[in-house]
Design a protein around this motif. Structure first.
Motif, PDB file in Angstrom:
ATOM      1  N   THR A 183      -8.127  -3.880   1.638  1.00  0.00           N
ATOM      2  CA  THR A 183      -8.973  -2.812   1.064  1.00  0.00           C
ATOM      3  C   THR A 183      -9.280  -3.060  -0.405  1.00  0.00           C
ATOM      4  OG1 THR A 183      -7.161  -1.394   0.285  1.00  0.00           O
ATOM      5  CG2 THR A 183      -7.887  -1.092   2.586  1.00  0.00           C
ATOM      6  N   GLY A 184      -8.435  -3.843  -1.070  1.00  0.00           N
ATOM      7  CA  GLY A 184      -8.631  -4.072  -2.499  1.00  0.00           C
ATOM      8  C   GLY A 184      -8.289  -2.873  -3.354  1.00  0.00           C
ATOM      9  N   ARG A 185      -7.603  -1.875  -2.776  1.00  0.00           N
ATOM     10  CA  ARG A 185      -7.277  -0.691  -3.588  1.00  0.00           C
ATOM     11  C   ARG A 185      -6.111  -0.982  -4.526  1.00  0.00           C
ATOM     12  NH1 ARG A 185      -2.532   2.497  -3.088  1.00  0.00           N
ATOM     13  NH2 ARG A 185      -1.622   2.641  -1.004  1.00  0.00           N
ATOM     14  N   ASN A 186      -6.124  -0.348  -5.665  1.00  0.00           N
ATOM     15  CA  ASN A 186      -5.027  -0.499  -6.613  1.00  0.00           C
ATOM     16  C   ASN A 186      -3.820   0.318  -6.168  1.00  0.00           C
ATOM     17  OD1 ASN A 186      -6.730  -2.048  -8.140  1.00  0.00           O
ATOM     18  ND2 ASN A 186      -7.221  -0.417  -9.600  1.00  0.00           N
ATOM     19  N   PHE A 187      -2.645  -0.026  -6.674  1.00  0.00           N
ATOM     20  CA  PHE A 187      -1.469   0.823  -6.443  1.00  0.00           C
ATOM     21  C   PHE A 187      -0.718   1.041  -7.752  1.00  0.00           C
ATOM     22  CE2 PHE A 187       1.702  -2.687  -5.967  1.00  0.00           C
ATOM     23  CZ  PHE A 187       0.872  -3.761  -5.665  1.00  0.00           C
ATOM     24  N   SER A 188      -0.006   2.168  -7.775  1.00  0.00           N
ATOM     25  CA  SER A 188       0.581   2.651  -9.029  1.00  0.00           C
ATOM     26  C   SER A 188       1.948   2.036  -9.292  1.00  0.00           C
ATOM     27  CB  SER A 188       0.747   4.177  -8.945  1.00  0.00           C
ATOM     28  OG  SER A 188       1.711   4.486  -7.947  1.00  0.00           O
ATOM     29  N   ALA A 189       2.429   2.249 -10.507  1.00  0.00           N
ATOM     30  CA  ALA A 189       3.784   1.823 -10.870  1.00  0.00           C
ATOM     31  C   ALA A 189       4.806   2.467  -9.929  1.00  0.00           C
ATOM     32  CB  ALA A 189       4.081   2.217 -12.313  1.00  0.00           C
ATOM     33  N   GLN A 190       4.579   3.738  -9.635  1.00  0.00           N
ATOM     34  CA  GLN A 190       5.478   4.472  -8.741  1.00  0.00           C
ATOM     35  C   GLN A 190       5.539   3.816  -7.363  1.00  0.00           C
ATOM     36  OE1 GLN A 190       7.416   6.938  -9.716  1.00  0.00           O
ATOM     37  NE2 GLN A 190       8.331   6.840  -7.651  1.00  0.00           N
TER      38      GLN A 190
END
Ligand code: CO8
Length: 262
Positions: free
Chosen positions: A165-172
């Protein structure tokens, strides 16, 4: 070469035994062009033979660890050129560096930036860190470990979702999934924390640290039986070092060990 020769990185000594490499192309969010990567390699080559250095911190800016490979540098390249020239093969040099590298990630760690962090031995994240493999949005796929190291780190289903998907993910999310060892609390500097971790590593026997890194890394390359075999052999070999004698004697005598790194 000395740190004065670099245009895209800064090299400093924030604590005894610790070298820090700071990616420094602020206008391009530390996009990784060939100059920058050649400078990282040159700096690491110097640090690898510097006996005063026990560990390295690799970081970027508050806004970006690195926003990926330099898209503007890549966009007009042709297959024959990237294939014949083995485009970006020099990126792998860092993963052969034998002293520990602690990545301190704030802001964007995307594409090649995420892959660069994953080539390091420990990743610490600030709460602002944003990870991702957005290559699919550019009509390509990750090329420096994003389909491999990410899958090892977070598992197939999550890696597939991120890469497809190329979606970003958070530090969490990165922390929950085990990609980073921890997220530094709000208001605390992730770089200071990484320097502390690196300083602690640098205070140990260098030769034991090197063997420990080799052992953990072999878990990614070998079968369990082969890995356990290598580990035991590395363990046995350390009995040929002065530092094993020093460390165990100091414990028995309730003293602090004074490592000779030999
Ligand atoms: N390459 C080149 N320039 C970049 C890059 C990049 N990866 N990222 C940002 N920049 C530049 C922008 O073009 C802009 O320059 P200018 O001021 O001249 O227009 C400047 O940095 C600031 O960026 P933005 O204005 O876009 O800043 P925003 O805060 O609006 O957005 C983002 C920040 C979301 C990070 C956005 O810049 C972005 O999406 N960047 C691209 C992220 C990306 O797609 N990364 C993956 C790149 S592909 C890759 O890494 C493949 C690696 C393969 C390795 C293979 C080894 C064999």
């Amino acid at each position: 070469s000395s740190s004065g020769d670099y245009t895209s990185i800064l090299v400093s000594t924030p604590a005894p035994g610790v070298s820090q490499i700071t990616l420094n192309r602020p206008k391009a969010l530390n996009a990784l062009n060939s100059t920058l990567f050649h400078e990282i390699n040159a700096a690491l080559r110097t640090l690898s033979t510097d006996d005063s250095v026990g560990a390295v911190v690799l970081t970027g800016s508050d806004k970006a660890f690195a926003a990926g490979a330099d898209i503007k540098e890549m966009k007009d390249k042709q297959f024959a050129e990237v294939y014949a020239g083995d485009f970006l093969a020099h990126w792998t040099e860092l993963s052969g560096f034998r002293k520990p590298i602690i990545a301190a990630v704030s802001g964007y760690a995307l594409g090649g930036g995420c892959e660069l962090a994953m080539m390091c031995d420990v990743i610490l994240a600030s709460p602002t860190a944003v990870f991702g493999q957005p290559e699919i949005n550019l009509g390509v796929i990750p090329g420096a470990g994003g389909t491999q190291r990410l899958t090892h780190a977070i598992g197939k289903s999550r890696a597939m979702e991120i890469v497809l998907t190329g979606r970003n993910f958070s530090a969490q999310e990165a922390s929950e999934w085990g990609l980073v060892s921890r997220v530094v609390p709000e208001g605390q500097s992730v770089v200071d924390e990484a320097v502390k971790v690196a300083g602690k590593v640098a205070s140990k026997s260098r030769i034991a640290v090197q063997a420990a890194k080799e052992g953990v890394n072999s878990a990614y390359e070998l079968s369990l039986a082969q890995g356990l075999h290598l580990e035991r052999r590395l363990f046995h070999q350390l009995f040929a070092t002065n530092d094993q004698k020093i460390g165990m004697k100091a414990f028995a005598e309730k003293q602090k060990p004074k490592w000779t790194h030999s």
